[in-house]
Design a protein around this motif. Structure first.
Motif, short mmCIF file in Angstrom:
data_model
loop_
_atom_site.label_atom_id
_atom_site.label_comp_id
_atom_site.label_asym_id
_atom_site.label_seq_id
_atom_site.Cartn_x
_atom_site.Cartn_y
_atom_site.Cartn_z
N PRO A 67 26.19 -4.27 -4.99
CA PRO A 67 25.82 -3.73 -6.30
C PRO A 67 25.27 -4.75 -7.28
O PRO A 67 24.47 -4.41 -8.15
CB PRO A 67 27.14 -3.14 -6.81
N SER A 68 25.68 -6.02 -7.16
CA SER A 68 25.21 -7.03 -8.12
C SER A 68 23.85 -7.61 -7.74
O SER A 68 23.21 -8.28 -8.57
CB SER A 68 26.23 -8.17 -8.20
N GLU A 69 23.38 -7.39 -6.52
CA GLU A 69 22.17 -8.06 -6.06
C GLU A 69 20.91 -7.67 -6.82
O GLU A 69 20.08 -8.53 -7.10
CB GLU A 69 21.99 -7.82 -4.56
N PRO A 70 20.68 -6.38 -7.17
CA PRO A 70 19.45 -6.07 -7.90
C PRO A 70 19.31 -6.86 -9.20
O PRO A 70 18.20 -7.26 -9.57
CB PRO A 70 19.57 -4.56 -8.17
N PHE A 71 20.43 -7.09 -9.89
CA PHE A 71 20.37 -7.84 -11.13
C PHE A 71 20.05 -9.31 -10.87
O PHE A 71 19.28 -9.93 -11.59
CB PHE A 71 21.69 -7.69 -11.89
N ALA A 72 20.67 -9.87 -9.83
CA ALA A 72 20.40 -11.27 -9.50
C ALA A 72 18.97 -11.45 -9.00
O ALA A 72 18.29 -12.41 -9.37
CB ALA A 72 21.40 -11.76 -8.45
N LEU A 73 18.48 -10.53 -8.18
CA LEU A 73 17.13 -10.64 -7.65
C LEU A 73 16.07 -10.39 -8.71
O LEU A 73 14.92 -10.78 -8.55
CB LEU A 73 16.95 -9.65 -6.49
N GLY A 74 16.44 -9.74 -9.81
CA GLY A 74 15.51 -9.50 -10.90
C GLY A 74 15.53 -10.56 -11.97
O GLY A 74 14.94 -10.38 -13.04
N SER A 75 16.18 -11.68 -11.70
CA SER A 75 16.26 -12.79 -12.65
C SER A 75 15.86 -14.08 -11.94
O SER A 75 16.47 -14.44 -10.93
CB SER A 75 17.68 -12.92 -13.21
N MET A 76 14.85 -14.77 -12.47
CA MET A 76 14.43 -16.02 -11.84
C MET A 76 15.52 -17.08 -11.95
O MET A 76 15.68 -17.90 -11.05
CB MET A 76 13.14 -16.52 -12.49
N ARG A 77 16.28 -17.07 -13.05
CA ARG A 77 17.37 -18.04 -13.19
C ARG A 77 18.45 -17.78 -12.14
O ARG A 77 18.97 -18.71 -11.52
CB ARG A 77 17.97 -17.96 -14.59
N ALA A 78 18.79 -16.51 -11.93
CA ALA A 78 19.80 -16.19 -10.92
C ALA A 78 19.31 -16.55 -9.52
O ALA A 78 20.08 -17.05 -8.69
CB ALA A 78 20.14 -14.70 -10.99
N ARG A 79 18.06 -16.33 -9.24
CA ARG A 79 17.52 -16.71 -7.93
C ARG A 79 17.65 -18.22 -7.71
O ARG A 79 18.01 -18.67 -6.63
CB ARG A 79 16.05 -16.29 -7.84
N ARG A 80 17.30 -18.97 -8.75
CA ARG A 80 17.39 -20.42 -8.63
C ARG A 80 18.83 -20.86 -8.41
O ARG A 80 19.10 -21.75 -7.58
CB ARG A 80 16.82 -21.06 -9.89
N LEU A 81 19.76 -20.27 -9.12
CA LEU A 81 21.17 -20.60 -8.93
C LEU A 81 21.66 -20.22 -7.54
O LEU A 81 22.47 -20.93 -6.93
CB LEU A 81 22.01 -19.89 -9.99
N ALA A 82 21.16 -19.11 -7.02
CA ALA A 82 21.56 -18.69 -5.67
C ALA A 82 21.07 -19.68 -4.62
O ALA A 82 21.81 -20.04 -3.70
CB ALA A 82 21.00 -17.29 -5.38
N ARG A 83 19.85 -20.15 -4.76
CA ARG A 83 19.34 -21.14 -3.80
C ARG A 83 20.11 -22.44 -3.90
O ARG A 83 20.40 -23.09 -2.88
CB ARG A 83 17.84 -21.37 -4.05
N LYS A 84 20.45 -22.83 -5.12
CA LYS A 84 21.23 -24.06 -5.31
C LYS A 84 22.61 -23.93 -4.68
O LYS A 84 23.09 -24.86 -4.00
CB LYS A 84 21.34 -24.36 -6.80
N PHE A 85 23.26 -22.80 -4.90
CA PHE A 85 24.58 -22.56 -4.32
C PHE A 85 24.52 -22.60 -2.79
O PHE A 85 25.38 -23.21 -2.14
CB PHE A 85 25.10 -21.20 -4.79
N ALA A 86 23.50 -21.95 -2.22
CA ALA A 86 23.37 -21.93 -0.76
C ALA A 86 23.11 -23.33 -0.21
O ALA A 86 23.66 -23.71 0.83
CB ALA A 86 22.24 -20.99 -0.35
N ARG A 87 22.31 -24.13 -0.91
CA ARG A 87 22.02 -25.48 -0.45
C ARG A 87 23.26 -26.36 -0.50
O ARG A 87 23.50 -27.18 0.40
CB ARG A 87 20.91 -26.09 -1.31
#
Length: 441
Positions: free
Chosen positions: A318-338
């Motif tokens: 349920p939280s993914e559409p909001f994260a995928l619709g934010s460039m800041r959230a996308r950047r944080l997700a990539r950083k977390f995964a790395r």
């Protein structure tokens, strides 16, 4: 409501079907090899022609100065396309086409046309003016537009809207300007060598100031108009064939007109260049910058609007559409995964974000009746791509959503409430939108 039809089998998957082997010229390796060979040959020829005109010293000086704005321009266009980043092979092709093939076409066609006009009219000065204001804009913009056309025709799955056209056109024009700047700066350096000019008063410094400092965006600005035309055509439905042809032509004509006005500013008197620069170039640049940034935000809104239906069906958390619709959230997700999974995890998250964005755009076109006949198959492919990368992407996007997205009501619960234990939930239709195919009317 019409219920969703079952997914059609993949081509060649039906029992008893036989696969026809493609001819040798239809194989991807052959096509890629031929394109690389063509671009490499064009690059060698254009470098030899430029070096012949500027001399070795002039060529090296021009090369060193012309490369300065290239990383900034490419980074700017890449940033614009970060919502749905296209494959690097497409961008490298666009840059190489502009720097090699388009530059070669332009230098040969412009020289031939100018010489023919000068011989026919016995007026070399008039031929140079006509060549700069009429011939060059038509030839150069057509040569650059060919790269965008090729991507539009043969990389259609990567070409979805205005930003894709802008990015492709920007990379192509940046490559073209790079080669052209080598020629102009190299010739300016050669002139200084003959006249003894040096320092700020030199021809090289003046050329550098005009082409690199004041107007590094000139060629990208012209060709972006063509890219917008192709991007608008990509948004049109398949049945709107007239629109799909006229929009790119309109963009190309606007690019030619702006280019002709820019080149013709030198003939408008002492202050003609400044007048055109201030009255047309800067306002147009500002307007297009606003347009592409607004389009970027609109695409993010499309992601936030379309993906919740897939979360309801269980394909996304349920939280993914909001994260995928934010460039800041996308950047944080990539950083977390790395940080927690290394580069492979970060790459999986990047791909997950790209496929999810494509899925949102596909659904948006489907609901508008503009999707192709392969809507169902393409949707299934994208959902399966997401499914294969969910292990790395979901924890990262969940983390990013918690840092950036507010708690909002979502269906019967909240964005960070419990999620189904089985993904996708048993018995859910693969079409998430109210159990119907949005492409069927």
């Amino acid at each position: 409501m019409a219920s969703s039809p079952p997914y059609p089998p993949y081509p060649g998957a039906a029992p008893g079907s036989t696969l026809r082997h493609p001819h040798w010229w239809q194989r991807p390796a052959v096509r890629y090899g031929a394109m690389v060979a063509l671009l490499a040959l064009s690059g060698l020829v254009i470098l030899a022609l430029v070096r012949e005109q500027t001399g070795t010293q002039g060529f090296l000086v021009g090369l060193g100065l012309a490369v300065l704005p290239v990383p900034l321009l490419l980074a700017a266009f890449r940033w614009l396309g970060r919502v749905e980043p296209g494959p690097w092979r497409n961008l490298l092709f666009a840059f190489a086409w502009g720097a090699c093939a388009a530059a070669l076409i332009a230098i040969v066609a412009n020289s031939f046309a100018t010489r023919w006009i000068a011989t026919t009219t016995a007026d070399p000065a008039g031929a140079d003016t006509l060549g700069a204001t009429v011939i060059a804009p038509v030839v150069e913009e057509t040569a650059k537009a060919a790269a965008v056309l090729l991507l539009f025709l043969f990389r259609r799955r990567d070409f979805h809207g205005i930003l894709d056209g802008v990015v492709a056109a920007g990379f192509t024009a940046t490559g073209f300007a790079f080669t052209e700047n080598i020629l102009y700066l190299g010739n300016a350096f050669g002139t200084d060598q003959l006249t003894g000019g040096s320092g700020i008063a030199s021809v090289t410094a003046a050329t550098f100031f005009v082409r690199i400092v004041m107007s590094p965006f000139a060629h990208p600005l012209f060709t972006v108009l063509t890219g917008i035309g192709f991007g608008a055509a990509a948004l049109a439905a398949d049945r709107q064939r007239v629109r799909r042809v006229l929009l790119p032509l309109a963009g190309l004509l606007l690019a030619m007109g702006m280019h002709a006005l820019w080149n013709g500013s030198a003939t408008l008197g002492q202050f003609g260049f400044i007048a055109v620069y201030g009255a047309f170039m800067v306002p147009t640049f500002g307007l297009l910058t606003w347009l592409v940034v607004w389009t970027r935000q609109r695409e993010l809104r499309t992601v936030r609007t379309e993906l919740p239906a897939y979360a309801v069906a269980g394909w996304l958390r349920p939280s993914e559409p909001f994260a995928l619709g934010s460039m800041r959230a996308r950047r944080l997700a990539r950083k977390f995964a790395r940080e927690h999974g290394g580069r492979p995890a970060a790459r999986a998250v990047t791909q997950y974000e790209a496929y999810a964005t494509q899925l949102a755009f596909l659904r948006h076109r489907g609901r508008a009746g503009k999707a192709g006949a392969d809507f169902v198959t393409r949707e299934r492919e994208l959902l399966l791509e997401l499914w294969h990368r969910r292990a790395a992407a979901r924890p990262a996007l969940e983390h990013a959503a918690r840092l950036t997205a507010p708690r909002v009501p979502y269906g019967a619960g909240w964005a960070y409430g419990p999620v189904p234990a089985v993904w996708p939930p048993q018995g859910q239709p693969l079409y998430p939108a109210y159990g119907e195919n949005p492409y069927r009317r």
